[in-house]
Design a protein around this motif. Sequence first.
Motif, short mmCIF file in Angstrom:
data_model
loop_
_atom_site.label_atom_id
_atom_site.label_comp_id
_atom_site.label_asym_id
_atom_site.label_seq_id
_atom_site.Cartn_x
_atom_site.Cartn_y
_atom_site.Cartn_z
N GLN A 27 0.89 -1.20 0.14
CA GLN A 27 0.08 -0.09 -0.08
C GLN A 27 1.16 1.11 0.08
N LEU A 28 0.33 2.10 -0.61
CA LEU A 28 1.05 3.39 -0.95
C LEU A 28 0.40 4.72 -0.05
N LEU A 29 1.30 5.64 0.56
CA LEU A 29 0.58 6.90 0.76
C LEU A 29 1.98 7.92 0.25
N SER A 30 1.34 8.95 0.05
CA SER A 30 2.26 10.17 -0.43
C SER A 30 1.94 11.27 -0.13
N MET A 31 2.79 12.27 0.17
CA MET A 31 2.44 13.77 0.28
C MET A 31 3.29 14.68 -0.69
N LYS A 32 2.83 15.08 -1.62
CA LYS A 32 3.38 15.53 -2.80
C LYS A 32 3.17 16.92 -3.11
N LEU A 33 4.24 17.76 -2.93
CA LEU A 33 4.07 19.47 -3.18
C LEU A 33 4.34 19.42 -4.86
N THR A 34 3.68 20.02 -5.35
CA THR A 34 3.90 20.07 -6.78
C THR A 34 3.17 21.67 -7.38
N ASN A 35 3.89 21.85 -8.63
CA ASN A 35 3.58 22.99 -9.28
C ASN A 35 2.31 22.56 -10.04
N SER A 66 4.55 34.48 -10.61
CA SER A 66 4.09 34.73 -9.44
C SER A 66 2.77 33.88 -9.21
N GLU A 67 1.72 33.82 -10.35
CA GLU A 67 0.97 33.04 -10.22
C GLU A 67 0.97 31.69 -10.41
N ILE A 68 2.10 31.16 -11.08
CA ILE A 68 2.33 30.04 -10.96
C ILE A 68 2.73 29.51 -9.49
N ALA A 69 3.71 30.33 -8.78
CA ALA A 69 3.85 30.09 -7.46
C ALA A 69 2.56 29.90 -6.51
N ASN A 70 1.67 30.70 -7.06
CA ASN A 70 0.32 31.06 -6.15
C ASN A 70 -0.39 29.48 -6.52
N ARG A 71 -0.20 28.87 -7.50
CA ARG A 71 -0.96 27.59 -7.72
C ARG A 71 -0.50 26.40 -7.34
N ARG A 72 0.69 26.61 -6.72
CA ARG A 72 1.26 25.31 -6.09
C ARG A 72 0.25 24.57 -5.09
N SER A 73 0.44 23.44 -5.01
CA SER A 73 -0.38 22.65 -4.05
C SER A 73 0.29 21.62 -3.51
N VAL A 74 -0.38 21.09 -2.24
CA VAL A 74 0.16 19.76 -1.80
C VAL A 74 -1.07 18.75 -1.83
N ARG A 75 -0.69 17.45 -2.24
CA ARG A 75 -1.58 16.55 -2.48
C ARG A 75 -1.24 15.41 -1.67
N ILE A 76 -2.33 14.75 -1.01
CA ILE A 76 -2.22 13.25 -0.54
C ILE A 76 -2.72 12.36 -1.48
N LEU A 77 -1.70 11.63 -1.90
CA LEU A 77 -2.21 10.18 -2.58
C LEU A 77 -2.18 9.06 -1.90
N GLY A 78 -3.05 8.15 -2.38
CA GLY A 78 -3.03 6.76 -1.78
C GLY A 78 -3.49 5.72 -2.82
N ALA A 93 -0.65 25.24 -1.67
CA ALA A 93 0.38 25.31 -0.53
C ALA A 93 1.82 25.49 -1.18
N GLN A 94 2.68 26.24 -0.71
CA GLN A 94 3.99 25.96 -1.14
C GLN A 94 4.98 25.36 -0.35
N ARG A 95 4.44 25.31 1.00
CA ARG A 95 5.18 24.50 1.94
C ARG A 95 4.29 23.49 2.81
N ALA A 96 4.72 22.41 3.44
CA ALA A 96 3.94 21.48 3.90
C ALA A 96 4.76 20.37 4.70
N ASP A 97 4.24 20.05 5.65
CA ASP A 97 4.78 18.83 6.37
C ASP A 97 3.82 17.97 6.87
N TRP A 98 4.17 16.42 7.02
CA TRP A 98 2.93 15.56 7.58
C TRP A 98 3.66 14.75 8.67
N TRP A 99 2.71 13.98 9.39
CA TRP A 99 3.02 12.95 10.04
C TRP A 99 1.88 11.64 9.95
N VAL A 100 2.33 10.51 9.87
CA VAL A 100 1.55 9.24 9.65
C VAL A 100 1.88 8.49 10.67
#
Length: 378
Positions: A27-35, A66-78, A93-100
Amino acid sequence: MWDRVSNDFMKEDTPYGPGDFRIRDEQLLSMKLTNPELIFRERTPEELAEPNSRAEFTEEWMNDVSEIANRRSVRILGGDLEGEVTRRFEEPAQRADWWVSPDWQTIYLATGWMDYHDEPAAGQSYTPQLTQLFRSTDQGREWEKLRWPEDQNISFLRFLDAERGYLIGWGPRIWRTEDGGEHWEELPVPDGARNPENERQQFDLVALGLDGTLRMAFFRPDNGTSPVYALPWGEDTPRQELTLPQHTVSDIAANEHGIVYVLAREGRPRHLTAPEERDQPRPSSVWGWNGETLQELHEFAPQLVGYALYLTPEEGLLFDGVDDSSLLGSDVTAVSYDGGGSWKIEDEGRSAQGGYYDAQTGERWRVSGYSLYRREIP
């Protein structure tokens, strides 16, 4: 030594990137910061024949940095390694941290977003960042937004279990919860950790050991040392545990009995080093602390830069770093099973797109291209 597990690991999620992933029992979980995905308009044969013809984006906002930076996001995939991997959550989001949690049921996620079109207000050094805190109790399928002041940054999450943990933010500042994030108590930080001229000062390193103790390290420019402070669970004030002379702390690992291992690099942090001195050799080393004495256990060759230190399931020490002696660099691991006296160093090849070591199972994962590899380091 590597087993190839997949040839198209997370290939369908675009823009491509494995993110900060975890794998357990296929099984997979991922936190992904993406443009945001940038798409070029398809050009006609006539346009392609034009010598000065240039590719154009399909939408005007894609030309705005600047608009590209504003549209960055964090995803949780599974999902399943052999099946479909889907997006379970997404937030700007442009920054993120998680705990599982160890059973994967509970996930905490902290996000930070700022408007790159804005300028700092008069008298301010920084553009405000909006911080949010989320929790899921079903492996990321459903999420609850927890109460949290948007102007208080969260850089790191360190939890003992699903109910008890810490948040660490700019300042630096530390908060503690005992009820799953419903209530937070701010705790004092060590003397000297803050810089009055930098409201976004951070610790060099924050680690939560197997002994349930939160440890934090920071460099003191006035005397060239890195003190390490310890905060056992249930205590309110960090106490100084040890001090490293003329080194910057990169990571800390502590076993259940409170034996502490410190990964450090010689000299000041990079941002406090003069530009003309930043390329000077700065060896990484591993130190041991038994509660009474501090001992340098091993110093690695200067070209080996350590980033992480782990305790393996069979009580070994795992050094994770890179060999930066070449232009492209390569990933390097070193393992010691005698408490840091002797080390077996292995070159893992050119730097990967992603990977991690699971200290509970002893599995090391590596992504190169679209291929996922696994090996055991017990």
